[in-house]
Write an enzyme that holds these catalytic residues in place. Structure first.
Site, PDB file in Angstrom:
ATOM      1  N   TYR A  18       1.673  -2.073   8.740  1.00  9.03           N
ATOM      2  CA  TYR A  18       2.200  -0.720   8.634  1.00  9.03           C
ATOM      3  C   TYR A  18       2.767  -0.389   9.976  1.00  9.03           C
ATOM      4  O   TYR A  18       3.828   0.487  10.012  1.00  9.03           O
ATOM      5  CB  TYR A  18       1.227   0.075   8.202  1.00  9.03           C
ATOM      6  N   GLU A  23       0.904  -9.790   2.538  1.00  6.04           N
ATOM      7  CA  GLU A  23       0.520 -11.239   2.541  1.00  6.04           C
ATOM      8  C   GLU A  23       1.076 -11.671   1.331  1.00  6.04           C
ATOM      9  O   GLU A  23       1.364 -11.265   0.051  1.00  6.04           O
ATOM     10  CB  GLU A  23      -1.228 -11.203   2.323  1.00  6.04           C
TER      11      GLU A  23
END
Length: 625
Positions: A57, A144
């Site tokens: 982020y 991921e």
């Protein structure tokens, strides 16, 4: 009297995983180990890479605003820090820390609100789009994913001789760190996530620190893993060049071990685990069971009742014991994981059955406050539906509203919100899926429908701690066209497609809406507006006499499992399709989806079809058949 360290070495093969050093390579022949799992036949050839974007982020916010690149950055949601870049982490800012505490520790940091996940989803898609060039890509989260690089490794091996001993000598810098569990001390990065391992700085291990491992590096299986690490390095470089996001990677023979080693040398670095059952078993040996895939809080509590907290504890019990505790499937998988075995393959996930936008509150009291919360969630849901249409060419047919009420416990004055959420499913408003309209107009349609559902389901005064709106029952363009017959236009097929029964999990109401039948002999009657009961036996007999039959939408699943032999494209096949909608001359629609996120299965649905079967069989009984 034995010391604590000697006691743990005697009982568990090593010190406590959170306080001591990692035990040496596990001796598989140790008599304490009851039952090692069966060998994984694919472990010798499979090469899996796990990619994890560093402080994802925060990186996205730095790319969106280059002025933040030289500053400590913390991304917040509500009153918590969800991630921070490494400059802020050096000042002590960590995940799940309160914003007030983070500001006290690092007053110079830039605090960015990250409640809108739209830019993060966009960057996540761009990253996966790059990684898909290197093999099958399976999404694990926004930051991921796994990539099966086996085929790419095979392709690169074919270009050079497998017996070339110098094949990897020039690639040591590219393949990254070689992790030897016997010589490396690992620890969890924080107590909330025991699966996030980091190498202790005093025991950092690089690819050049093992002169004695030259023979192991030239082993055929390790050559494959090292080549897979080279592929991972190329993939990371491609992601950085095309998206600007820095990633760390881990390479191993299975998904679980690749994920565990991917963060060992964060950030912007990679690690590979040499192949072999003993290396995988030694890696997971000191870990808590909670760090393994498939072990959540409930499974962890069950295992703790039997004295199993670490993987070493688990190895003192036979495989059959785990099956007895957890069931055949889960027990076998957990037993495998405790030995470093993961038999699952990297598979690209199908599109989600439901896309949801939700928010949680300390208090959301009354209709006005709930409507304001819906107004904040609806535009995001509209954008998510547009993304689904552009990426997968599918349209949502149902709108789901989910909430959780704050309740007062009977035994104490304190309020609790432990009760599970309640949900209601209703037809998606046609305006919400009309791309010709403005986003605000479409969002207003969602808000109106959701607010109406809340008004019907909740009392006049209420207090919510969670509110969510979602889109589900997606159908592709081909499946929408399948509802159109020669006697009906596409516009009428679309209108009947979006018209469906409205059900709630509490079973409060059901709507009966008109729908076209399959070439009825008489014109179908229009059902009245508003709630109506389920079709009666008399109406069912009229439907049977009219010759109607259930219509099955093609959803790609079989009623009896995923047996490919039973798949068929016949929209009338009652065996191979999951969602059945019965239409008749009275315009009665019965929808019985198996997806619990859409609506609950009704007991009267089974009775309905049982009555229909009796009606069909009645003429035969009269004839004495």
């Amino acid at each position: 009297m034995r010391t604590e360290g000697e006691f743990r070495a005697l009982q568990h093969g090593g010190p406590h995983p959170l306080h001591g050093e990692t035990p040496s390579v596990v001796d598989i022949d140790d008599t304490r180990w009851r039952d090692p799992p069966p060998a994984d036949p694919n472990a010798d050839r499979r090469v899996v890479a796990h990619f994890d974007a560093d402080c994802f982020y925060a990186q996205v916010e730095e790319l969106r605003d280059p002025r933040l690149a030289s500053r400590p950055v913390a991304v917040t949601q509500k009153y918590l820090v969800v991630t921070a870049n490494y400059a802020a982490r050096k000042a002590g800012v960590g995940k799940l820390m309160s914003v007030a505490e983070a500001k006290r520790l690092c007053p110079d940091a830039a605090f960015v609100c990250g409640e809108d996940l739209t830019p993060y989803r966009e960057f996540s898609k761009r990253i996966r789009h790059v990684l898909e060039r290197f093999g099958a890509c399976e999404k694990l989260g926004l930051d991921e994913c796994w990539v099966d690089v086996t085929n790419e490794v095979d392709r690169r091996l074919q270009t050079r001789a497998e017996d070339d001993d110098d094949f990897f000598d020039d690639d040591d810098e590219r393949v990254g760190h070689r992790l030897s569990p016997a010589r490396t001390n690992l620890k969890a990065s924080n107590r909330h996530r025991p699966m996030d391992l980091r190498v202790v700085p005093s025991c950092a291990v690089t690819a050049y620190s093992h002169e004695n491992d030259a023979n192991d590096k030239n082993d055929k299986n390790e050559r494959r893993v090292r080549l897979g690490a080279a592929v991972a390095a190329d993939a990371r470089a491609a992601v950085l060049a095309e998206t600007g996001v820095r990633c760390s990677a881990g390479v191993a023979v299975n998904k679980m071990c690749a994920k565990l080693v991917s963060g060992v040398h964060k950030p912007d670095d990679q690690t590979y685990l040499p192949p072999g059952f003993s290396n995988c078993a030694s890696l997971v040996a000191p870990l808590l069971m909670r760090a393994l895939p498939g072990v959540g809080r409930k499974t962890e509590s069950v295992l703790k009742r039997f004295g199993v907290e670490t993987c070493l504890d688990a190895r003192l019990h036979a495989r059959s014991t785990f099956i007895e505790w957890l069931g055949a499937r889960a027990g076998a998988a957990v037993h495998d994981a405790a030995w470093g075995v993961d038999r699952s393959e990297v598979v690209a996930k199908a599109p989600q059955r439901e896309v949801t936008c939700q928010d949680s509150f300390r208090a959301c009291e009354g209709t006005a406050a709930a409507r304001l919360a819906l107004a904040a969630l609806a535009p995001d849901l509209v954008r998510r539906m547009d993304e689904e249409f552009h990426e997968h060419e599918r349209v949502a047919r149902r709108l789901v509203v989910r909430w959780r009420e704050r309740r007062v416990s009977r035994n104490t004055v304190r309020e609790t919100n432990r009760a599970g959420p309640t949900s209601v499913s209703l037809p998606m408003p046609p305006a919400a899926t009309d791309a010709r309209l403005e986003t605000e107009t479409r969002a207003d349609a969602v808000v109106s429908a959701a607010a109406g559902a809340l008004a019907n389901a909740l009392p006049k005064t209420f207090n919510l701690t969670l509110l969510a709106v979602g889109a589900t029952s997606f159908f592709t363009n081909d499946e929408i066209c399948a509802t159109s017959f020669s006697s009906f236009s596409r516009e009428r097929a679309l209108s009947s497609f979006f018209a469906n029964a409205s059900t709630t999990r509490r079973g409060r109401s059901e709507d009966v809406v008109p729908a076209p039948s399959r070439a009825p002999k008489t014109a179908p009657k229009t059902a009245p507006d508003g709630p109506r009961r389920v079709a009666s036996k008399r109406e069912t007999r009229e439907m049977a006499r009219a010759g109607t039959r259930p219509f099955f939408f093609r959803d790609g699943f079989t009623a009896g499992g995923d047996d490919p032999k039973r798949r068929t494209d016949d929209p009338w096949d009652p065996v191979a399709h999951e969602t059945a909608v019965t239409v008749g001359p009275l315009g009665v629609v019965r929808d019985s989806p198996r997806d619990d996120s859409c609506s609950d299965a009704d007991d009267d649905g089974a009775a309905f079809f049982a009555d229909l079967a009796d009606v069909v069989a009645e003429p035969k009984r009269r004839r004495g058949a």
